[in-house]
Enzyme design. Sequence first.
Site, PDB file in Angstrom:
ATOM      1  N   ASP A 172       0.871  -1.166   0.000  1.00 42.24           N
ATOM      2  CA  ASP A 172       0.000   0.000   0.000  1.00 42.24           C
ATOM      3  C   ASP A 172       0.914   1.224   0.000  1.00 42.24           C
ATOM      4  OD1 ASP A 172      -3.101   0.840   0.889  1.00 42.24           O
ATOM      5  OD2 ASP A 172      -1.571   2.300   1.443  1.00 42.24           O
ATOM      6  N   ALA A 232     -13.088  -5.928  -4.796  1.00 48.09           N
ATOM      7  CA  ALA A 232     -12.949  -4.479  -4.578  1.00 48.09           C
ATOM      8  C   ALA A 232     -13.693  -3.690  -5.643  1.00 48.09           C
ATOM      9  CB  ALA A 232     -11.471  -4.102  -4.548  1.00 48.09           C
ATOM     10  N   ARG A 233     -13.085  -3.512  -6.802  1.00 53.91           N
ATOM     11  CA  ARG A 233     -13.686  -2.752  -7.891  1.00 53.91           C
ATOM     12  C   ARG A 233     -13.341  -3.426  -9.212  1.00 53.91           C
ATOM     13  NH1 ARG A 233     -16.274  -0.851  -4.508  1.00 53.91           N
ATOM     14  NH2 ARG A 233     -16.595   1.325  -3.889  1.00 53.91           N
ATOM     15  N   GLU A 262     -21.038  -4.265 -15.422  1.00 55.05           N
ATOM     16  CA  GLU A 262     -22.035  -5.043 -14.699  1.00 55.05           C
ATOM     17  C   GLU A 262     -23.426  -4.671 -15.197  1.00 55.05           C
ATOM     18  OE1 GLU A 262     -21.362  -4.492 -10.516  1.00 55.05           O
ATOM     19  OE2 GLU A 262     -19.316  -5.269 -10.600  1.00 55.05           O
ATOM     20  N   HIS A 280     -21.511  -9.246  -7.429  1.00 56.62           N
ATOM     21  CA  HIS A 280     -21.268  -8.053  -6.602  1.00 56.62           C
ATOM     22  C   HIS A 280     -22.011  -8.158  -5.263  1.00 56.62           C
ATOM     23  CE1 HIS A 280     -19.991  -3.592  -7.087  1.00 56.62           C
ATOM     24  NE2 HIS A 280     -19.896  -3.973  -5.824  1.00 56.62           N
ATOM     25  N   LEU A 281     -21.630  -9.182  -4.492  1.00 58.28           N
ATOM     26  CA  LEU A 281     -22.297  -9.464  -3.221  1.00 58.28           C
ATOM     27  C   LEU A 281     -21.483  -9.029  -2.004  1.00 58.28           C
ATOM     28  CD1 LEU A 281     -23.681 -13.082  -3.907  1.00 58.28           C
ATOM     29  CD2 LEU A 281     -24.852 -10.898  -4.186  1.00 58.28           C
ATOM     30  N   ALA A 283     -21.108  -6.441  -0.225  1.00 55.06           N
ATOM     31  CA  ALA A 283     -21.793  -5.711   0.850  1.00 55.06           C
ATOM     32  C   ALA A 283     -23.202  -6.236   1.086  1.00 55.06           C
ATOM     33  CB  ALA A 283     -21.858  -4.224   0.510  1.00 55.06           C
TER      34      ALA A 283
END
Length: 528
Positions: A172, A232-233, A262, A280-281, A283
């Site tokens: 990071d 993540a993205r 998507e 895309h689960l 959250a």
Amino acid sequence: MTFNVLISDPLSEEGIQPLRETDNFTIVMETNLSPEELGNRIGEFDALLVRSQTQVTRELILKATNLKIIGRAGVGVDNIDLEAATENGIIVVNAPNGNTNSAAEHTIAMIMALSRNIPQAFHALKNRQWDRKKYVGVEIKNKTLGIVGLGRIGVEVAARAKGQRMNVIAYDPFLTEEKAEQMGIGYGTLEEVLKKADFITVHTPLMKETRHMINAQAFKIMKNGVQIINCARGGIIDEDALYDAIVSGKVAGAALDVFEEEPFVDHKLLELEQVVATPHLGASTIEAQEIVAIDVSHDVIRFLNGDVVKNPVNLPSVPSEIMHKIEPYFHLAEKLGTFLIDLTNEVAEEVYITYSGDLSEIEVAPLTRNTVKGILKRYLGSHVNDVNALYLADKKGITVKESKTSSTKGFTNLITVEIKSKSGRRKVAGTLLNGFGPRLVKVDDYSVDVTPKGHMVVIQHTDQPGVIGRMGSTIAKHNINIATMQVDRSDVGGNAIMILTIDKHLETEALEELKSLDEIKEVTAIDL
């Protein structure tokens, strides 16, 4: 005073309970309004709560004559026109922490599913196929998990992976060896993480610098048989390159929850048995949906009752008399931060901002936030804004210090920004010239006069005859036109600086060729 709150997307009843329990709030939940119906109703309400379904457009905001706050029960605010909200004095809040646990758990679940071929084996069993040998997996104990991006979710994934007795190594931009040691994980560069990991999971924002950061070149330096996870993205991983790496056998498998486009239902990756995918689960848990609704509800209550919100997304309203004075400097402040962090090419450890001349007489806190935003956007992308810039800097361990002086230093107004990084200190100064707009007037100790705009190249070199000519010929060879040039030197034959504005971005090949020229010490391409 009674406040009217409209909830236009489905939210959990537990999540909005704080609103229902507040005496001076009237709650209306209507989740099937058409855009026209919503537009006709919005003028009645002081607050609007949404998830991702409702599109809060500029047109809708212009009709929201009483609206004071928009709450997004979730992280992203792509469905809200932030610029229009800010222009109309409407604060936007979200819930950035509510899905942290959910997303981290989903990542670990994907690692387990991938390592033990669980979805594939279940699918075979549903089709009446009993084949134990085909679905032999691998243990994750003592395997190395490489984490790219160690924000909130990355930290939680690291803790859970350690609980599974995995070895963890992370990259990071803001991670230091000391922080990694405190967490009990390994520290590495991006290349080191990619080379050493058996499993690689990405947890970075999606922005220019991270789009396709896991690409064909990255796959080449990974271990044979590496396994890839992305919760993540979409877009961080080059999906076509991933497909090729799986087909070639370089990558043993991939677990994907997010995708570049998507819904993701018609891509060749889904044809591969080595790929595990979910829609895309990350959250999508009952608990996460409750938490984000609770967080947003509390911020709506705070704001409408005159308190400070915890999770603002855009800039709160500033008194008009202050805004009138500082607004002309907003653009300059952010560009100074962006220019300097690109020039430094390292993560800032300390930031010093000095306001001189006329600026010493006015409130400059919003300018400081804007400057820090310009510095952090390189690494955090659109997640950082005017409001949360100082908070994020503090969370990343970056010290920000602000000072004022009445000394004009030859300018009516002057903002000087200095960054301390691992390699030392760099600074830049800028001013507003009446009728000419923002200008860079100092880079380190060199005097310049440059508009902070467009494609730029900063060249540090030795003051010798022929340097400018060789530089110009090299750039011309790459079909790049020079619009302006500024040159200054410390003394005759000593160190010098050259700042060019050019008509298009300086690509890597041209950059490296410039660096190879005699007398040239450093070349940095900056896009503002």
